[in-house]
Write an enzyme that holds these catalytic residues in place. Sequence first.
Site, PDB file in Angstrom:
ATOM      1  N   LYS A 189       0.833  -1.211   0.000  1.00  0.00           N
ATOM      2  CA  LYS A 189       0.000   0.000   0.000  1.00  0.00           C
ATOM      3  C   LYS A 189       0.860   1.250   0.000  1.00  0.00           C
ATOM      4  O   LYS A 189       1.685   1.441   0.901  1.00  0.00           O
ATOM      5  CB  LYS A 189      -0.870   0.025   1.264  1.00  0.00           C
ATOM      6  CG  LYS A 189      -2.198  -0.674   1.118  1.00  0.00           C
ATOM      7  CD  LYS A 189      -2.884  -0.737   2.460  1.00  0.00           C
ATOM      8  CE  LYS A 189      -4.158   0.047   2.499  1.00  0.00           C
ATOM      9  NZ  LYS A 189      -4.869  -0.141   3.784  1.00  0.00           N
TER      10      LYS A 189
HETATM   11  C1  E4P Z   1      -8.509   0.692   3.884  1.00  0.00           C
HETATM   12  O1  E4P Z   1      -7.550   0.236   3.327  1.00  0.00           O
HETATM   13  C2  E4P Z   1      -8.448   1.418   5.156  1.00  0.00           C
HETATM   14  O2  E4P Z   1      -7.713   0.638   6.037  1.00  0.00           O
HETATM   15  C3  E4P Z   1      -9.786   1.654   5.821  1.00  0.00           C
HETATM   16  O3  E4P Z   1     -10.833   1.226   5.023  1.00  0.00           O
HETATM   17  C4  E4P Z   1      -9.961   2.988   6.455  1.00  0.00           C
HETATM   18  O4  E4P Z   1     -11.219   3.073   7.064  1.00  0.00           O
HETATM   19  P1  E4P Z   1     -11.599   4.238   8.084  1.00  0.00           P
HETATM   20  O5  E4P Z   1     -11.831   5.489   7.318  1.00  0.00           O
HETATM   21  O6  E4P Z   1     -12.855   3.767   8.755  1.00  0.00           O
HETATM   22  O7  E4P Z   1     -10.433   4.385   9.032  1.00  0.00           O
END
Ligand code: E4P
Length: 299
Positions: free
Chosen positions: A124
């Site tokens: 990522k």
């Molecule tokens: C995705 O890769 C993220 O980890 C996640 O969906 C973030 O979600 P949030 O906005 O609820 O922290």
Amino acid sequence: MANVDTAQTKDGRSTHPGPKILVDGGDPAETMRVKEALGYVDGQTTNPSLIAKNPEVKKRVESGRSLSEAEERAAYRKIVQEISPMVGSAGVSIEVFADFDTTADQMLKQGQEMFTWIPNAYIKYPCTTEGLKAAQRSVAQGMRVNMTLCFSQEQAAAVYAATKGSKFPVYVSPFVGRLDDIGWNGMDLLANIKRMFASGDGHVHILGASIRSLPHLMRCFQIGVDLVTVPAKVILEWVEAGKQMPDENFHYQFNGKPMEYREIDLNQPWQNFNIKHELTDKGIRKFVEDYRSTLRKAS
Ligand code: E4P
């Protein structure tokens, strides 16, 4: 509402209809609970905030034994190594540490190391200039990538342009809930990116992220995203409700400002797109803060 089949082939490919379902978390025990309840887990996404919330990491930090950077890395590695064999073909996304000074070289170096941790890693990188440079070089080296903190069509277009020719599908993760938080209808972004990618070559897969509720999940199914990453709590709620899929009577309702579709030519150099977004910057700040909260203070 129709029911969804939960079959999965031996080699981990999902055969159920609808998007692949990933657990959005940082706790192997939780992923196992989801797998037992749902019957399969296609993949997993993690991030620095979720790793800081891992029960073992949390316990350690709370007992006053904060981690060194090397220990944090080892803890992250252990977590993804436990999760890796539990999931199917959507793999496990592992996020590099990136603050505003982190260069593409530094991100790539971390990504290369993380990619060796497990056989099904997706690295990522943030939707920033340095993150896109790192992604471009990663796919050229045959790595799988997931571009995170995406809040605009332009960012998704830049991901498309920067990763053309990737041997593997590239994921782009538009964050729905965080757009909702500031008054937009975050679901519109998923629909807009899907429409924009209809004229593309299909190498970028849309991974609905920051999914916070059952209606969010239903709308992801309805839009037809490729994958969706969902907190365990919401997946378990969906299972409890009978794994319903939306039918023609489902109408997603959210009282946010609509996000208008923009005509964008995907066939331009990625540097042409305006990829700046306040929520990407805010997201980076939060990930840095949560990552640092697990670390021992330098003396
Ligand atoms: C995705 O890769 C993220 O980890 C996640 O969906 C973030 O979600 P949030 O906005 O609820 O922290």
